[in-house]
Design a protein around this motif. Structure first.
Motif: not given
Length: 338
Positions: A3-22
Protein backbone atom coordinates in the motif's frame (compact mmCIF):
# COMPACT_ATOMS: atom_id res chain seq x y z
CA UNK A 1 -0.23 -6.51 -0.42
CA UNK A 2 1.72 -3.27 -0.84
CA UNK A 3 0.00 0.00 0.00
CA UNK A 4 1.26 3.44 -0.96
CA UNK A 5 0.71 5.93 1.87
CA UNK A 6 1.24 9.52 0.81
CA UNK A 7 1.94 11.91 3.65
CA UNK A 8 2.80 8.80 5.63
CA UNK A 9 5.10 10.56 8.10
CA UNK A 10 2.41 13.07 8.99
CA UNK A 11 0.08 12.96 11.96
CA UNK A 12 -2.73 10.67 10.80
CA UNK A 13 -0.54 9.05 8.16
CA UNK A 14 2.08 7.75 10.60
CA UNK A 15 -0.54 6.20 12.89
CA UNK A 16 -2.23 4.59 9.89
CA UNK A 17 1.09 3.18 8.66
CA UNK A 18 1.53 1.47 12.04
CA UNK A 19 -1.95 -0.06 11.85
CA UNK A 20 -1.31 -1.26 8.29
CA UNK A 21 1.93 -2.91 9.39
CA UNK A 22 0.14 -4.53 12.35
CA UNK A 23 -2.28 -5.99 9.79
CA UNK A 24 0.53 -7.45 7.63
CA UNK A 25 0.42 -4.97 4.77
CA UNK A 26 3.66 -3.88 3.14
CA UNK A 27 3.86 -0.10 3.17
CA UNK A 28 5.58 2.39 0.88
CA UNK A 29 5.61 5.97 2.16
CA UNK A 30 5.95 9.20 0.18
CA UNK A 31 6.32 12.37 2.21
CA UNK A 32 7.98 15.66 1.27
CA UNK A 33 8.65 16.43 4.97
CA UNK A 34 6.95 19.83 4.68
CA UNK A 35 4.88 19.09 7.79
CA UNK A 36 6.73 16.15 9.33
CA UNK A 37 10.23 15.04 10.30
CA UNK A 38 12.43 12.10 9.39
CA UNK A 39 12.65 10.76 12.96
CA UNK A 40 9.02 9.71 12.66
CA UNK A 41 10.15 6.93 10.30
CA UNK A 42 12.45 5.60 13.01
CA UNK A 43 9.62 5.75 15.53
CA UNK A 44 7.25 3.89 13.21
CA UNK A 45 9.85 1.11 13.17
CA UNK A 46 10.16 1.19 16.97
CA UNK A 47 6.39 0.91 17.41
CA UNK A 48 5.69 -1.69 14.71
CA UNK A 49 8.95 -3.64 14.50
CA UNK A 50 8.99 -3.02 10.75
CA UNK A 51 10.54 -0.28 8.61
CA UNK A 52 8.48 0.75 5.58
CA UNK A 53 10.07 1.90 2.35
CA UNK A 54 10.33 5.69 2.28
CA UNK A 55 10.62 8.22 -0.57
CA UNK A 56 11.12 11.92 0.32
CA UNK A 57 9.68 13.79 -2.64
CA UNK A 58 6.89 16.16 -3.65
CA UNK A 59 3.98 14.49 -5.45
CA UNK A 60 3.75 17.43 -7.83
CA UNK A 61 6.77 15.79 -9.51
CA UNK A 62 4.93 13.18 -11.54
CA UNK A 63 8.13 11.67 -12.95
CA UNK A 64 9.08 10.59 -9.42
CA UNK A 65 5.71 8.92 -8.93
CA UNK A 66 6.40 6.97 -12.12
CA UNK A 67 9.77 5.82 -10.81
CA UNK A 68 8.27 4.70 -7.51
CA UNK A 69 5.48 2.73 -9.19
CA UNK A 70 8.04 1.13 -11.49
CA UNK A 71 9.96 -0.06 -8.43
CA UNK A 72 7.02 -1.38 -6.38
CA UNK A 73 3.96 -3.50 -7.13
CA UNK A 74 1.37 -1.26 -5.48
CA UNK A 75 -2.10 -2.65 -4.72
CA UNK A 76 -3.72 0.50 -3.37
CA UNK A 77 -3.18 3.96 -1.91
CA UNK A 78 -4.19 5.94 1.16
CA UNK A 79 -3.71 9.59 0.32
CA UNK A 80 -2.94 11.94 3.23
CA UNK A 81 -0.73 14.34 1.25
CA UNK A 82 -2.33 17.75 1.73
CA UNK A 83 -2.01 21.08 3.45
CA UNK A 84 -4.60 21.06 6.22
CA UNK A 85 -4.91 24.32 8.19
CA UNK A 86 -8.28 26.03 7.79
CA UNK A 87 -7.04 29.49 8.79
CA UNK A 88 -3.90 29.34 6.68
CA UNK A 89 -5.92 28.25 3.65
CA UNK A 90 -7.78 31.55 3.79
CA UNK A 91 -4.47 33.40 3.59
CA UNK A 92 -2.86 31.16 0.95
CA UNK A 93 -5.66 29.70 -1.16
CA UNK A 94 -3.60 29.15 -4.32
CA UNK A 95 -1.01 27.15 -2.36
CA UNK A 96 -3.80 24.90 -1.11
CA UNK A 97 -5.37 24.38 -4.53
CA UNK A 98 -2.00 23.62 -6.09
CA UNK A 99 -0.75 21.27 -3.40
CA UNK A 100 -3.96 19.42 -2.53
CA UNK A 101 -5.37 18.98 -6.04
CA UNK A 102 -2.39 18.78 -8.42
CA UNK A 103 -0.82 16.02 -6.34
CA UNK A 104 -4.09 14.06 -6.31
CA UNK A 105 -4.50 14.28 -10.08
CA UNK A 106 -0.89 13.19 -10.61
CA UNK A 107 -1.47 10.08 -8.51
CA UNK A 108 -4.73 9.22 -10.24
CA UNK A 109 -3.21 9.63 -13.71
CA UNK A 110 -0.58 7.05 -12.81
CA UNK A 111 -3.13 4.73 -11.21
CA UNK A 112 -5.26 4.96 -14.36
CA UNK A 113 -2.34 4.14 -16.65
CA UNK A 114 -1.22 1.20 -14.51
CA UNK A 115 -4.73 -0.10 -13.79
CA UNK A 116 -4.35 0.21 -10.00
CA UNK A 117 -7.52 0.52 -7.93
CA UNK A 118 -8.28 0.73 -4.19
CA UNK A 119 -7.82 4.42 -3.42
CA UNK A 120 -8.67 5.89 -0.02
CA UNK A 121 -8.98 9.66 0.27
CA UNK A 122 -8.40 11.60 3.45
CA UNK A 123 -11.42 13.90 3.35
CA UNK A 124 -13.02 16.07 6.00
CA UNK A 125 -16.28 17.05 7.61
CA UNK A 126 -15.61 20.53 6.20
CA UNK A 127 -17.30 19.34 2.97
CA UNK A 128 -20.63 19.76 4.80
CA UNK A 129 -20.00 23.42 5.63
CA UNK A 130 -22.28 24.52 8.45
CA UNK A 131 -24.78 21.67 8.31
CA UNK A 132 -28.42 22.49 8.99
CA UNK A 133 -28.83 19.53 11.34
CA UNK A 134 -26.67 17.62 13.80
CA UNK A 135 -25.38 14.96 13.97
CA UNK A 136 -24.08 14.85 10.41
CA UNK A 137 -24.58 11.64 8.42
CA UNK A 138 -23.44 10.77 4.91
CA UNK A 139 -26.76 11.91 3.41
CA UNK A 140 -26.38 15.42 4.81
CA UNK A 141 -26.30 17.82 1.84
CA UNK A 142 -22.87 19.19 1.01
CA UNK A 143 -22.44 22.94 1.11
CA UNK A 144 -19.72 25.14 -0.26
CA UNK A 145 -17.15 25.07 2.56
CA UNK A 146 -16.17 28.27 4.31
CA UNK A 147 -12.43 27.66 3.81
CA UNK A 148 -10.22 27.02 0.80
CA UNK A 149 -8.99 23.89 2.61
CA UNK A 150 -12.55 22.57 2.75
CA UNK A 151 -13.07 23.42 -0.90
CA UNK A 152 -10.02 21.33 -1.88
CA UNK A 153 -11.49 18.37 0.00
CA UNK A 154 -14.84 18.76 -1.71
CA UNK A 155 -13.16 19.10 -5.11
CA UNK A 156 -10.96 16.10 -4.35
CA UNK A 157 -14.02 14.00 -3.65
CA UNK A 158 -15.61 15.00 -6.96
CA UNK A 159 -12.39 14.18 -8.81
CA UNK A 160 -12.33 10.73 -7.20
CA UNK A 161 -15.98 10.03 -7.97
CA UNK A 162 -15.31 10.81 -11.64
CA UNK A 163 -12.13 8.70 -11.52
CA UNK A 164 -14.00 5.70 -10.13
CA UNK A 165 -16.90 6.01 -12.57
CA UNK A 166 -14.90 6.67 -15.75
CA UNK A 167 -12.13 4.13 -15.18
CA UNK A 168 -13.88 1.41 -13.13
CA UNK A 169 -11.97 2.01 -9.89
CA UNK A 170 -12.73 1.46 -6.22
CA UNK A 171 -12.47 4.46 -3.91
CA UNK A 172 -13.36 5.25 -0.33
CA UNK A 173 -13.93 8.82 0.83
CA UNK A 174 -13.34 9.12 4.57
CA UNK A 175 -14.81 12.29 6.01
CA UNK A 176 -13.33 12.67 9.43
CA UNK A 177 -13.96 15.11 12.11
CA UNK A 178 -11.23 16.40 14.51
CA UNK A 179 -8.35 13.97 15.15
CA UNK A 180 -6.58 14.35 18.48
CA UNK A 181 -4.22 12.38 20.70
CA UNK A 182 -1.04 10.41 20.20
CA UNK A 183 0.10 6.81 20.11
CA UNK A 184 0.06 5.03 23.48
CA UNK A 185 3.86 4.66 23.29
CA UNK A 186 4.21 8.46 23.06
CA UNK A 187 6.46 7.91 20.02
CA UNK A 188 3.99 9.26 17.44
CA UNK A 189 1.77 12.31 17.57
CA UNK A 190 0.88 15.62 15.99
CA UNK A 191 3.96 17.60 15.05
CA UNK A 192 2.95 21.12 13.99
CA UNK A 193 5.61 23.19 12.29
CA UNK A 194 5.73 26.65 13.87
CA UNK A 195 2.63 27.96 15.62
CA UNK A 196 -0.10 25.25 15.74
CA UNK A 197 -3.25 25.82 13.71
CA UNK A 198 -5.27 23.15 15.51
CA UNK A 199 -6.70 23.43 19.02
CA UNK A 200 -5.18 20.50 20.89
CA UNK A 201 -1.48 20.97 20.00
CA UNK A 202 -1.87 24.63 20.94
CA UNK A 203 -3.36 23.51 24.27
CA UNK A 204 -0.42 21.18 24.95
CA UNK A 205 2.18 23.78 23.96
CA UNK A 206 0.50 26.33 26.22
CA UNK A 207 0.44 23.86 29.11
CA UNK A 208 4.15 23.22 28.49
CA UNK A 209 4.95 26.94 28.59
CA UNK A 210 5.93 27.16 24.93
CA UNK A 211 2.97 29.48 24.26
CA UNK A 212 1.96 32.17 26.73
CA UNK A 213 -1.79 31.73 26.29
CA UNK A 214 -4.24 29.70 24.26
CA UNK A 215 -6.29 31.83 21.88
CA UNK A 216 -9.95 30.79 21.82
CA UNK A 217 -11.45 32.11 18.62
CA UNK A 218 -14.82 33.47 19.67
CA UNK A 219 -17.08 33.00 22.70
CA UNK A 220 -20.24 34.37 21.11
CA UNK A 221 -21.35 31.29 19.19
CA UNK A 222 -24.92 30.07 19.86
CA UNK A 223 -23.69 27.19 22.06
CA UNK A 224 -23.96 26.49 25.80
CA UNK A 225 -20.66 28.19 26.68
CA UNK A 226 -20.31 30.37 23.58
CA UNK A 227 -17.42 28.43 22.03
CA UNK A 228 -17.49 26.33 18.88
CA UNK A 229 -18.31 22.61 19.05
CA UNK A 230 -16.48 19.80 17.25
CA UNK A 231 -16.31 16.02 17.31
CA UNK A 232 -12.85 15.06 18.61
CA UNK A 233 -11.74 11.55 17.60
CA UNK A 234 -8.68 9.69 18.86
CA UNK A 235 -6.13 9.35 16.08
CA UNK A 236 -5.48 5.63 16.61
CA UNK A 237 -9.21 4.89 16.38
CA UNK A 238 -9.21 6.91 13.16
CA UNK A 239 -6.19 5.05 11.79
CA UNK A 240 -7.92 1.71 12.37
CA UNK A 241 -10.88 2.91 10.31
CA UNK A 242 -8.58 3.41 7.31
CA UNK A 243 -7.47 -0.22 7.51
CA UNK A 244 -11.07 -1.39 7.74
CA UNK A 245 -12.04 0.72 4.72
CA UNK A 246 -9.09 -0.61 2.72
CA UNK A 247 -9.90 -4.22 3.57
CA UNK A 248 -13.49 -3.68 2.47
CA UNK A 249 -12.42 -2.19 -0.87
CA UNK A 250 -9.98 -4.99 -1.56
CA UNK A 251 -12.52 -7.67 -0.71
CA UNK A 252 -15.20 -6.41 -3.09
CA UNK A 253 -15.75 -8.04 -6.48
CA UNK A 254 -17.20 -4.87 -7.98
CA UNK A 255 -15.06 -3.07 -10.55
CA UNK A 256 -16.49 0.33 -9.65
CA UNK A 257 -17.19 1.27 -6.06
CA UNK A 258 -17.52 4.55 -4.20
CA UNK A 259 -17.74 4.26 -0.42
CA UNK A 260 -18.31 7.30 1.79
CA UNK A 261 -17.99 7.25 5.58
CA UNK A 262 -18.15 9.82 8.35
CA UNK A 263 -15.57 9.04 11.01
CA UNK A 264 -16.19 10.55 14.42
CA UNK A 265 -17.36 9.71 17.91
CA UNK A 266 -20.91 10.98 17.56
CA UNK A 267 -20.36 13.47 20.40
CA UNK A 268 -19.68 17.19 20.22
CA UNK A 269 -17.38 19.01 22.64
CA UNK A 270 -16.89 22.76 22.90
CA UNK A 271 -13.48 24.39 22.94
CA UNK A 272 -13.80 25.18 26.64
CA UNK A 273 -14.88 21.61 27.37
CA UNK A 274 -11.73 20.34 25.65
CA UNK A 275 -9.56 22.71 27.70
CA UNK A 276 -11.17 21.55 30.95
CA UNK A 277 -10.91 17.87 29.95
CA UNK A 278 -7.21 18.34 29.21
CA UNK A 279 -6.66 20.00 32.58
CA UNK A 280 -8.53 17.20 34.38
CA UNK A 281 -6.73 14.42 32.51
CA UNK A 282 -3.26 15.80 33.11
CA UNK A 283 -3.57 17.94 36.26
CA UNK A 284 -2.14 21.01 34.54
CA UNK A 285 -3.55 24.46 33.90
CA UNK A 286 -4.01 26.05 30.48
CA UNK A 287 -4.16 29.87 30.49
CA UNK A 288 -6.32 31.23 27.67
CA UNK A 289 -7.69 34.43 26.18
CA UNK A 290 -10.81 35.02 24.12
CA UNK A 291 -10.22 36.46 20.64
CA UNK A 292 -12.46 37.39 17.73
CA UNK A 293 -13.85 34.60 15.60
CA UNK A 294 -11.54 33.18 12.94
CA UNK A 295 -12.51 33.37 9.26
CA UNK A 296 -13.70 30.03 7.87
CA UNK A 297 -14.71 28.47 11.20
CA UNK A 298 -18.19 27.02 11.65
CA UNK A 299 -20.31 26.78 14.80
CA UNK A 300 -21.09 23.10 15.32
CA UNK A 301 -20.06 19.84 13.64
CA UNK A 302 -20.30 16.32 15.02
CA UNK A 303 -20.77 13.00 13.31
CA UNK A 304 -23.33 10.27 13.01
CA UNK A 305 -20.88 7.36 12.57
CA UNK A 306 -23.54 4.63 12.32
CA UNK A 307 -22.77 3.75 8.69
CA UNK A 308 -19.09 3.06 9.44
CA UNK A 309 -20.08 0.87 12.38
CA UNK A 310 -22.58 -1.07 10.28
CA UNK A 311 -20.51 -1.53 7.10
CA UNK A 312 -16.95 -1.53 8.42
CA UNK A 313 -17.47 -2.95 11.89
CA UNK A 314 -15.67 0.11 13.25
CA UNK A 315 -16.41 2.64 15.95
CA UNK A 316 -14.44 5.09 18.05
CA UNK A 317 -13.63 3.60 21.45
CA UNK A 318 -11.36 6.10 23.22
CA UNK A 319 -12.64 8.79 25.58
CA UNK A 320 -11.84 12.47 25.17
CA UNK A 321 -9.84 12.56 28.40
CA UNK A 322 -7.79 9.48 27.50
CA UNK A 323 -6.98 10.94 24.08
CA UNK A 324 -5.91 14.19 25.73
CA UNK A 325 -3.76 12.29 28.22
CA UNK A 326 -1.81 10.71 25.35
CA UNK A 327 -1.35 14.15 23.80
CA UNK A 328 0.36 15.40 26.96
CA UNK A 329 2.64 12.33 27.04
CA UNK A 330 3.62 13.08 23.44
CA UNK A 331 4.39 16.70 24.33
CA UNK A 332 6.65 15.55 27.19
CA UNK A 333 8.40 13.15 24.79
CA UNK A 334 9.06 16.00 22.36
CA UNK A 335 10.65 18.02 25.14
CA UNK A 336 13.14 15.20 25.74
CA UNK A 337 14.23 15.54 22.08
CA UNK A 338 14.89 19.28 22.24
Amino acid sequence: MAILVTGGLGYIGSHTVVELLHNDFDVVIVDDLSNSEKFILDNIEKVSGKRPAFYPFDLKRRELIKQLLDAHQIDGCINFAAFKAVGESQEKPLDYYENNLFTLVNLLQEFKERNISNFIFSSSCTVYGQADQQPIDENTPLKLPESSYGKTKQMGEEILKDFATAYQKRVSLLRYFNPIGAHSTALLGELPIGIPNNLVPYVTQTAAGIREKLSIWGNDYPTADGTAIRDYIYVVDLAKAHVKALQKLMATEEDTKIDIYNLGTGNGSSVLEVVRAFENANQVKVPYQICERRAGDITVAYANPAKAEKELGWKAETTLEEALRTTWEWQKYLETRS
